[in-house]
Design a protein around this motif. Sequence first.
Motif, PDB file in Angstrom:
ATOM      1  N   ILE A   2     -14.010 -41.230  18.509  1.00  0.00           N
ATOM      2  CA  ILE A   2     -12.618 -40.816  18.329  1.00  0.00           C
ATOM      3  C   ILE A   2     -12.097 -40.103  19.573  1.00  0.00           C
ATOM      4  O   ILE A   2     -10.908 -40.189  19.883  1.00  0.00           O
ATOM      5  N   GLU A   3     -12.980 -39.411  20.288  1.00  0.00           N
ATOM      6  CA  GLU A   3     -12.542 -38.744  21.516  1.00  0.00           C
ATOM      7  C   GLU A   3     -12.120 -39.759  22.569  1.00  0.00           C
ATOM      8  O   GLU A   3     -11.284 -39.473  23.434  1.00  0.00           O
ATOM      9  N   ALA A   4     -12.676 -40.978  22.503  1.00  0.00           N
ATOM     10  CA  ALA A   4     -12.279 -42.029  23.436  1.00  0.00           C
ATOM     11  C   ALA A   4     -10.821 -42.426  23.224  1.00  0.00           C
ATOM     12  O   ALA A   4     -10.193 -43.011  24.106  1.00  0.00           O
ATOM     13  N   TYR A   5     -10.276 -42.097  22.056  1.00  0.00           N
ATOM     14  CA  TYR A   5      -8.872 -42.375  21.761  1.00  0.00           C
ATOM     15  C   TYR A   5      -8.003 -41.125  21.897  1.00  0.00           C
ATOM     16  O   TYR A   5      -6.873 -41.095  21.405  1.00  0.00           O
ATOM     17  N   GLY A   6      -8.552 -40.081  22.520  1.00  0.00           N
ATOM     18  CA  GLY A   6      -7.771 -38.871  22.759  1.00  0.00           C
ATOM     19  C   GLY A   6      -7.695 -37.921  21.589  1.00  0.00           C
ATOM     20  O   GLY A   6      -6.882 -36.989  21.594  1.00  0.00           O
ATOM     21  N   VAL A   7      -8.524 -38.127  20.565  1.00  0.00           N
ATOM     22  CA  VAL A   7      -8.534 -37.229  19.407  1.00  0.00           C
ATOM     23  C   VAL A   7      -9.507 -36.087  19.670  1.00  0.00           C
ATOM     24  O   VAL A   7     -10.658 -36.322  20.061  1.00  0.00           O
ATOM     25  N   SER A   8      -9.073 -34.870  19.467  1.00  0.00           N
ATOM     26  CA  SER A   8      -9.919 -33.701  19.692  1.00  0.00           C
ATOM     27  C   SER A   8     -11.038 -33.637  18.658  1.00  0.00           C
ATOM     28  O   SER A   8     -10.780 -33.651  17.445  1.00  0.00           O
ATOM     29  N   GLY A   9     -12.280 -33.538  19.135  1.00  0.00           N
ATOM     30  CA  GLY A   9     -13.426 -33.448  18.232  1.00  0.00           C
ATOM     31  C   GLY A   9     -13.361 -32.235  17.320  1.00  0.00           C
ATOM     32  O   GLY A   9     -13.516 -32.361  16.097  1.00  0.00           O
ATOM     33  N   PRO A  10     -13.145 -31.014  17.869  1.00  0.00           N
ATOM     34  CA  PRO A  10     -13.057 -29.820  17.017  1.00  0.00           C
ATOM     35  C   PRO A  10     -11.922 -29.907  15.988  1.00  0.00           C
ATOM     36  O   PRO A  10     -12.093 -29.515  14.831  1.00  0.00           O
ATOM     37  N   ARG A  11     -10.769 -30.440  16.403  1.00  0.00           N
ATOM     38  CA  ARG A  11      -9.655 -30.558  15.463  1.00  0.00           C
ATOM     39  C   ARG A  11      -9.989 -31.575  14.365  1.00  0.00           C
ATOM     40  O   ARG A  11      -9.653 -31.380  13.196  1.00  0.00           O
ATOM     41  N   PHE A  12     -10.663 -32.635  14.744  1.00  0.00           N
ATOM     42  CA  PHE A  12     -11.058 -33.649  13.762  1.00  0.00           C
ATOM     43  C   PHE A  12     -12.034 -33.053  12.759  1.00  0.00           C
ATOM     44  O   PHE A  12     -11.933 -33.292  11.558  1.00  0.00           O
ATOM     45  N   ALA A  13     -12.972 -32.250  13.246  1.00  0.00           N
ATOM     46  CA  ALA A  13     -13.938 -31.605  12.352  1.00  0.00           C
ATOM     47  C   ALA A  13     -13.227 -30.704  11.352  1.00  0.00           C
ATOM     48  O   ALA A  13     -13.584 -30.666  10.167  1.00  0.00           O
ATOM     49  N   ARG A  14     -12.218 -29.978  11.829  1.00  0.00           N
ATOM     50  CA  ARG A  14     -11.473 -29.093  10.917  1.00  0.00           C
ATOM     51  C   ARG A  14     -10.736 -29.891   9.851  1.00  0.00           C
ATOM     52  O   ARG A  14     -10.627 -29.454   8.703  1.00  0.00           O
ATOM     53  N   ARG A  15     -10.225 -31.053  10.218  1.00  0.00           N
ATOM     54  CA  ARG A  15      -9.557 -31.913   9.229  1.00  0.00           C
ATOM     55  C   ARG A  15     -10.516 -32.309   8.114  1.00  0.00           C
ATOM     56  O   ARG A  15     -10.123 -32.523   6.971  1.00  0.00           O
ATOM     57  N   LEU A  16     -11.800 -32.432   8.461  1.00  0.00           N
ATOM     58  CA  LEU A  16     -12.814 -32.838   7.479  1.00  0.00           C
ATOM     59  C   LEU A  16     -13.400 -31.644   6.736  1.00  0.00           C
ATOM     60  O   LEU A  16     -14.167 -31.824   5.790  1.00  0.00           O
ATOM     61  N   GLY A  17     -13.054 -30.435   7.190  1.00  0.00           N
ATOM     62  CA  GLY A  17     -13.643 -29.254   6.585  1.00  0.00           C
ATOM     63  C   GLY A  17     -15.103 -29.090   6.926  1.00  0.00           C
ATOM     64  O   GLY A  17     -15.880 -28.512   6.158  1.00  0.00           O
ATOM     65  N   VAL A  18     -15.498 -29.592   8.103  1.00  0.00           N
ATOM     66  CA  VAL A  18     -16.898 -29.537   8.540  1.00  0.00           C
ATOM     67  C   VAL A  18     -16.997 -28.679   9.798  1.00  0.00           C
ATOM     68  O   VAL A  18     -16.181 -28.845  10.715  1.00  0.00           O
ATOM     69  N   PRO A  19     -17.958 -27.755   9.876  1.00  0.00           N
ATOM     70  CA  PRO A  19     -18.128 -26.973  11.102  1.00  0.00           C
ATOM     71  C   PRO A  19     -18.413 -27.873  12.301  1.00  0.00           C
ATOM     72  O   PRO A  19     -19.140 -28.864  12.179  1.00  0.00           O
ATOM     73  N   VAL A  20     -17.841 -27.545  13.451  1.00  0.00           N
ATOM     74  CA  VAL A  20     -18.039 -28.354  14.652  1.00  0.00           C
ATOM     75  C   VAL A  20     -19.526 -28.490  14.965  1.00  0.00           C
ATOM     76  O   VAL A  20     -19.999 -29.553  15.367  1.00  0.00           O
ATOM     77  N   ARG A  21     -20.275 -27.410  14.774  1.00  0.00           N
ATOM     78  CA  ARG A  21     -21.709 -27.455  15.098  1.00  0.00           C
ATOM     79  C   ARG A  21     -22.449 -28.477  14.240  1.00  0.00           C
ATOM     80  O   ARG A  21     -23.475 -29.016  14.656  1.00  0.00           O
ATOM     81  N   ALA A  22     -21.922 -28.750  13.038  1.00  0.00           N
ATOM     82  CA  ALA A  22     -22.560 -29.753  12.182  1.00  0.00           C
ATOM     83  C   ALA A  22     -22.401 -31.141  12.781  1.00  0.00           C
ATOM     84  O   ALA A  22     -23.319 -31.962  12.718  1.00  0.00           O
ATOM     85  N   LEU A  23     -21.242 -31.416  13.379  1.00  0.00           N
ATOM     86  CA  LEU A  23     -21.019 -32.725  13.991  1.00  0.00           C
ATOM     87  C   LEU A  23     -21.792 -32.878  15.289  1.00  0.00           C
ATOM     88  O   LEU A  23     -22.109 -33.989  15.700  1.00  0.00           O
ATOM     89  N   GLU A  24     -22.085 -31.760  15.935  1.00  0.00           N
ATOM     90  CA  GLU A  24     -22.816 -31.814  17.204  1.00  0.00           C
ATOM     91  C   GLU A  24     -24.317 -31.951  16.989  1.00  0.00           C
ATOM     92  O   GLU A  24     -25.043 -32.312  17.913  1.00  0.00           O
ATOM     93  N   ASN A  25     -24.777 -31.664  15.783  1.00  0.00           N
ATOM     94  CA  ASN A  25     -26.211 -31.691  15.482  1.00  0.00           C
ATOM     95  C   ASN A  25     -26.575 -33.045  14.883  1.00  0.00           C
ATOM     96  O   ASN A  25     -26.198 -33.374  13.760  1.00  0.00           O
ATOM     97  N   LEU A  26     -27.316 -33.857  15.639  1.00  0.00           N
ATOM     98  CA  LEU A  26     -27.680 -35.203  15.175  1.00  0.00           C
ATOM     99  C   LEU A  26     -28.657 -35.178  14.007  1.00  0.00           C
ATOM    100  O   LEU A  26     -28.906 -36.206  13.386  1.00  0.00           O
ATOM    101  N   ASN A  27     -29.234 -34.008  13.702  1.00  0.00           N
ATOM    102  CA  ASN A  27     -30.178 -33.925  12.587  1.00  0.00           C
ATOM    103  C   ASN A  27     -29.493 -33.608  11.258  1.00  0.00           C
ATOM    104  O   ASN A  27     -30.128 -33.617  10.210  1.00  0.00           O
TER     105      ASN A  27
END
Length: 331
Positions: A2-27
């Motif tokens: 999504i960042e390749a389309y100019g969408v902010s990763g942190p803002r996208f995470a907030r839209r999902l109600g998910v902490p940014v660190r959760a999206l950054e952790n592949l585990n």
Amino acid sequence: MIEAYGVSGPRFARRLGVPVRALENLNVRLPGSVIDTGFRNAMALIADPAFALRAAECWHPSHLKTLGYAWLVSGSLYTALSRLERFICIPAGRALLKCTETEAGLYVTYDTGRGDTALGHAMADFGLSLIISMCRTNVGGSVHLQSVSLRRPAPANPDPYQRFFKCEVTFGAERDGFVLPWKIVNRPLPTANAEFAQIFDDILVSELAQLTGADLVHRCRRFLMDSLSSGEPAEERLAEALSMSRRTLQRKLAENGLSYRVILDKIRHDLARRHLGSDEKSLTDIAFMLGFSEQSAFARAFKRWQGVSPSEYRSQGGAFYYGKPENLSAL
């Protein structure tokens, strides 16, 4: 992606109600509902209807952890795809992969579990792009597909699909999938390592056994529904398809208050009522579609489920109701 389309990763995470660190952790393993919400948000934010094909640009098999490493040491694309067919539910939850041998080559179908919907179409683009990218990674170059079929309606601009798949693409198809020619499927891979593959398979079998009961029930239902038209599938076949012993399957289903027979009966009951709701199929046809060896066996089973015969149920337009089998909350 999504960042390749100019969408902010942190803002996208907030839209999902998910902490940014959760999206950054592949585990971290996110619930399927969050994944669905993520795709719906991406579809709303990104104007390009073929956006999910770009997933392949952001991907490597190692992101699948053990399954990815097992893929990389597979002896051929045939064994790699068979391995993915067996264990895909570990990373992909409700999704199913099926490999079918045809004269033209190996027909690989991918079912997202989201139906013939806009969400299902986007997730199919995503999944197929990753699977084909993994094939290209293993071969170490271009993989020439025989054909590609997609359930999504023909887009206004099919060029992104033609560029990515590099072959004939059929839209509005019955299934999402592709055909790999046999000369590619059976070609020995340079990264093959049978010893490592066995080690990774042992780990994957252990991971598979740790899936939640809900996932297990869903996988049982999908296998049984796919197999019914060939006759009643044996419990041993179901256990084998889920990579576990019959006793382990029985124990895990019992933990959810279920059994092989209860799940099979519920599927047959649901499908029977659906087919009897119209006059398109004869009672004999319905009986064989549900895996019964003869119509009389179907009639006895339906009367046990519904309290009336199939012909009575059909003549009354499905107006009868006779309760439901016990312990079906998980279904």
